[in-house]
Design an enzyme around this catalytic site. Structure first.
Site, PDB file in Angstrom:
ATOM      1  N   ASP A 219       0.973  -1.406   0.012  1.00  0.00           N
ATOM      2  CA  ASP A 219      -0.173   0.006   0.107  1.00  0.00           C
ATOM      3  C   ASP A 219       0.881   1.146  -0.031  1.00  0.00           C
ATOM      4  OD1 ASP A 219      -2.218   1.530   0.149  1.00  0.00           O
ATOM      5  OD2 ASP A 219      -3.338   0.239   1.112  1.00  0.00           O
ATOM      6  N   HIS A 294      11.029   0.456 -11.991  1.00  0.00           N
ATOM      7  CA  HIS A 294      11.123  -0.543 -12.642  1.00  0.00           C
ATOM      8  C   HIS A 294      10.162  -1.526 -12.187  1.00  0.00           C
ATOM      9  CE1 HIS A 294      15.072   0.542 -14.602  1.00  0.00           C
ATOM     10  NE2 HIS A 294      15.682   0.779 -13.390  1.00  0.00           N
TER      11      HIS A 294
END
Length: 521
Positions: A219, A294
């Protein structure tokens, strides 16, 4: 003529000038932890605590605080402590909490395990950089319970720092900074379960500097909520996380002068998101600079119709003067989720949005898209012009990689998450949080080792009598004469406090580690 410290440093090229719009003044405690310890040291072992992983730490910690709340250092020595009742440490002034042990949650109540409130001139840290709170959240999560206690919350705290601390596996949120001011948070590792609702750092406050943190969860990594003003977030490692964000935003949103800089995001939900669904108010004067990503699902995701939150009454939150600059790297699948998504409210379009030096490319396939709606500014799918009317979603699809998208990776990128139903190990705090960026402050453990080596050299040339006196000082408690607590290479024998911090090393350091930004000198 009086100059502002931050303005002067910007002119000298020591710090980027845009950051002056983020911090408005000094951050950090007003007095050093060593001065606090010299005034009074309250060791929880003297108030009934036991490092046996069974005896409840709550009452001894509350008692130690009561004895030191008007000025002093509360000390939790190295060892394993159980905590079954939570503490609310309120109305303290000029005090510090040194956690060198590991606190294991054993209680099941909701709320906050440690809550600091209505406090000024405060410091929370571990002298060994290994002090931790282990929430054992998996014991809740295994039965699909996500409403357990939070680990740490600061409310109405001014002139403070939190550093060199590890937070692990909270049943709920890990660290909340609520309506605070003039604070510095740095050199921390936060590791949570792989599930929503296990936020890393949530901040809604004024004049806060958050830097050199690693967060693993699913989260919020480091998220700004409303209201917030003058927040600087930099050198952040979202290592298999949810990613950084603003929101969720609702009615009367009031966020301004926020900078995120040097943010590295690996295999997360997004690199940066601003999320709302209806509501009102404004987000203004925001910079997102030097982002590397990435393997993330989304990269830049501004979503004013975010379906994961219930719609709030209002025309929408107005976003203006937002700069997105120097983003590099790759997204997981650019055909499914393109690297730029800026969806703004039709009744209050976004404006003055600038995207420059943005180069991201897909890891899967050979296409990606950029999407905008009711958004004005410069770059990619944004529309130009000063007449800001609504427009439908426009999407541009590209099939060739932009130049310069390649970006460095971090050696500690996690290959797998920690799930949510098994115990999560306590990590060490890393010494690097963004490729090529040096942390502003060395870990306390590194400072201790350096100090210990220096003492060894000094004692090698001392007379035997002098060496004996030095040894007594190293192993003794802070002296009543006002002497600073000694530095050591680790936990000090006999339960005495270890080294005490003097703050970070950003340019223009103010007294006692209180960092000075923007105030007149």
């Amino acid at each position: 003529m009086r100059l502002h410290a931050f303005t002067l440093l910007s002119l000298l090229g020591l710090v980027p000038s845009f950051a002056a719009a983020s911090l408005s003044g000094s951050v950090g405690p007003l007095t050093s932890a060593s001065a606090k310890a010299a005034k009074k040291t309250c060791n929880v072992l003297d108030y009934g605590a036991k490092a046996d992983k069974k005896t409840d730490l709550g009452p001894p910690l509350a008692a130690a605080f009561a004895a030191c709340k008007s000025g002093g250092l509360v000390y939790i020595p190295a060892g394993d402590y159980a905590m079954s009742t939570w503490v609310k440490l309120a109305n303290g002034k000029a005090w510090a909490l040194q956690i060198d042990g590991v606190i294991y949650r054993t209680g099941t109540d909701g709320g906050n395990m440690i809550m600091i409130e209505h406090t000024s001139d405060f410091e929370l840290y571990s002298s060994t950089s290994s002090g931790a709170m282990q929430g054992l959240g998996y014991e809740f999560h295994a039965s699909n319970n996500w409403s357990g206690p939070r680990l740490l919350r600061l409310w109405d705290v001014s002139d403070f720092s939190v550093h060199d601390l590890i937070l692990v596996d909270s049943p709920s949120f890990h660290f909340s900074i609520d309506t605070c001011s003039n604070g510095e948070v740095y050199n921390m590792a936060i590791r949570g379960g792989n599930h929503g609702g296990l936020d890393g750092v949530d901040v809604w406050s004024t004049n806060i500097w958050i830097h050199d943190l690693e967060v693993t969860n699913k989260d919020e990594c480091v998220t700004v909520k409303s209201p917030a003003k003058n927040i600087l977030v930099e050198n952040i490692y979202c290592n298999l996380s949810g990613g950084c964000a603003m929101g969720s935003l609702g009615a009367d949103t009031d966020i301004s002068d926020i900078t995120y800089k040097n943010i590295y995001t690996w295999n997360s939900n997004q690199m940066m998101m601003i999320k709302s669904n209806g509501g009102s108010g404004t987000v203004s004067n925001v910079v997102f600079e030097n982002f590397i990503g990435h393997g993330n699902a989304y990269s830049l995701d501004i979503d004013s119709f975010w379906s994961s939150m219930s719609a709030v009454s209002g025309d929408g939150v107005t976003l203006n003067n937002i700069t997105i600059k120097n983003w590099k790297g790759t997204e997981a699948n650019g055909a499914q989720r393109g690297p730029i998504k800026i969806i703004c409210p039709d009744k209050v379009p976004c404006y003055n949005i600038l995207i420059e030096d943005f180069a991201m490319w897909t890891e899967t396939g050979s296409k990606q898209w950029y999407s905008c709606q009711s958004a004005y500014g410069s770059g990619f799918c944004l529309k130009s012009g000063s007449h800001h009317t609504s427009y439908a979603v426009t999407t541009t699809t590209v099939s060739s990689a932009p130049s310069g998208y390649s970006a460095a990776k971090m050696a500690s990128d996690l290959s797998t998450d920690f799930g949510s139903t098994k115990s999560i190990p306590i990590p060490t705090i890393p010494t690097s949080f963004y490729p090529g960026a040096t942390p502003y402050s060395a870990l306390m453990s590194k400072q201790s080792t350096k100090a210990a080596k220096a003492r060894a050299v000094d004692m090698s040339v001392e007379t035997p009598a002098a060496a004996s006196r030095s040894e007594q000082v190293v192993q003794g408690a802070p002296q009543e004469t006002g002497q600073s607590a000694p530095e050591s290479a680790g936990p000090v024998p006999s339960g005495n406090p270890g080294p005490v911090p003097t703050g970070g090393s950003r340019p223009s350091r103010h007294r006692h580690g209180h960092h000075h930004f923007g105030s007149a000198i």
